[in-house]
Enzyme design. Structure first.
Site, PDB file in Angstrom:
ATOM      1  N   SER A  57       9.704   8.814  -3.837  1.00  0.00           N
ATOM      2  CA  SER A  57       8.864   9.877  -3.976  1.00  0.00           C
ATOM      3  C   SER A  57       9.273  10.817  -2.508  1.00  0.00           C
ATOM      4  O   SER A  57       8.714  11.914  -2.703  1.00  0.00           O
ATOM      5  CB  SER A  57       7.644   9.207  -3.584  1.00  0.00           C
ATOM      6  OG  SER A  57       7.407   8.475  -2.553  1.00  0.00           O
ATOM      7  N   HIS A  96       3.891   8.866   2.531  1.00  0.00           N
ATOM      8  CA  HIS A  96       3.689  10.392   2.093  1.00  0.00           C
ATOM      9  C   HIS A  96       3.474  11.472   3.438  1.00  0.00           C
ATOM     10  O   HIS A  96       3.145  10.922   4.464  1.00  0.00           O
ATOM     11  CB  HIS A  96       2.645  10.764   1.564  1.00  0.00           C
ATOM     12  CG  HIS A  96       3.016  10.097  -0.255  1.00  0.00           C
ATOM     13  ND1 HIS A  96       2.320  10.389  -1.262  1.00  0.00           N
ATOM     14  CD2 HIS A  96       4.310   9.518  -0.615  1.00  0.00           C
ATOM     15  CE1 HIS A  96       2.867   9.803  -2.287  1.00  0.00           C
ATOM     16  NE2 HIS A  96       3.885   9.494  -1.904  1.00  0.00           N
ATOM     17  N   ASP A 128      -2.469  13.800  -3.411  1.00  0.00           N
ATOM     18  CA  ASP A 128      -2.467  12.599  -3.617  1.00  0.00           C
ATOM     19  C   ASP A 128      -3.750  11.973  -4.126  1.00  0.00           C
ATOM     20  O   ASP A 128      -3.922  10.872  -4.335  1.00  0.00           O
ATOM     21  CB  ASP A 128      -1.900  11.872  -2.603  1.00  0.00           C
ATOM     22  CG  ASP A 128      -0.284  11.610  -2.140  1.00  0.00           C
ATOM     23  OD1 ASP A 128       0.127  12.055  -3.035  1.00  0.00           O
ATOM     24  OD2 ASP A 128      -0.060  11.024  -1.123  1.00  0.00           O
TER      25      ASP A 128
END
Length: 185
Positions: A57, A96, A128
Site C-alpha cells: 500500500s 500510511h 482512510d
C-alpha cells in the site's frame, strides 16, 4: 554412520549437566533479546520500535517486506509524515501518510487523517476513513504507534514467509533446537 546416525549418537551421549547448560544458554539468549526489545521501546518511545510492511500500500516509497524503524516523540504529528497506527478492533498496524491534521485549541489534542493507499500506492486520492472503526472519522494520539524514521529494504520478508507458511517457522525452530541440543559447548 552418516549425519543422522552421528546426531542421534550425540543426543544419547548428552549428560544432565550438558542439558542444563544448554537450557540456561537458550534462556540467556531469549532474555537478552527481550531486554534489547524493551530497551528499544524506551529509547524510541514506541510500543513497537520496528515493524514490517505487510502490504504494497505504500509503494513506491516502502515495499512489502521492508522493515520500518519507528520513533514516537512529543512533537506534534504533521501533514506529510508517515505514521504507523492501530485501529480499534484490528490486530495488524497500518502504515500510511498523514494528509490532514486538525488541532483543537481548547484541549491541544490533535486529530489525524491518513491517506488511503490500497492499490495505487502513495499516489491514490482519498482518505482512510473506510479503514477506521465504524463511525470514526479521525485518528487520535493513542492510535499512533510511531513515525517512520528509517527503513531496511526487504529484510522483513523472513517474517512474512514465516507468517504465511508456518511449517517453515516450525522447521526453523526445530533445527535451531536440535543445534542447541547437539552442540558440545
Amino acid at each position: 554412520m552418516g549425519f543422522i546416525g552421528d546426531t542421534v549418537e550425540s543426543i544419547r551421549s548428552i549428560q544432565i549437566r550438558q542439558v542444563l547448560a544448554q537450557i540456561i544458554s537458550l534462556g540467556m539468549i531469549v532474555t537478552s533479546a527481550l531486554i534489547i526489545w524493551k530497551g528499544l521501546m524506551v529509547a524510541t518511545g514506541s510500543e513497537s520500535p520496528v515493524v514490517v510492511v505487510l502490504s504494497g500500500s505504500m509503494e513506491p516509497g516502502f515495499k512489502r517486506g521492508d522493515i520500518l524503524f519507528l520513533h514516537m516523540s512529543k512533537d506534534p504529528i504533521r501533514t506529510g509524515e508517515i505514521v504507523v497506527f492501530n485501529i480499534d478492533g484490528r490486530e495488524i498496524p497500518i502504515v500510511h501518510r498523514v494528509i490532514k491534521v486538525h488541532e483543537r485549541e481548547e484541549s491541544a489534542e490533535v486529530d489525524i487523517l491518513t491517506k488511503v493507499n490500497c492499490f495505487s500506492g502513495d499516489n491514490n486520492f482519498g482518505d482512510d476513513r473506510l479503514l477506521y472503526a465504524h463511525g470514526q472519522l479521525w485518528l487520535h494520539q493513542h492510535h499512533i504507534m510511531g513515525r517512520a524514521v528509517g527503513f531496511l529494504p526487504y529484510v522483513g520478508w523472513v517474517t512474512i514467509i514465516m507468517t504465511e507458511k508456518p511449517f517453515i517457522k516450525y522447521l526453523l525452530i526445530g533445527a535451531l533446537g536440535l543445534l542447541v541440543i547437539t552442540s558440545k559447548e
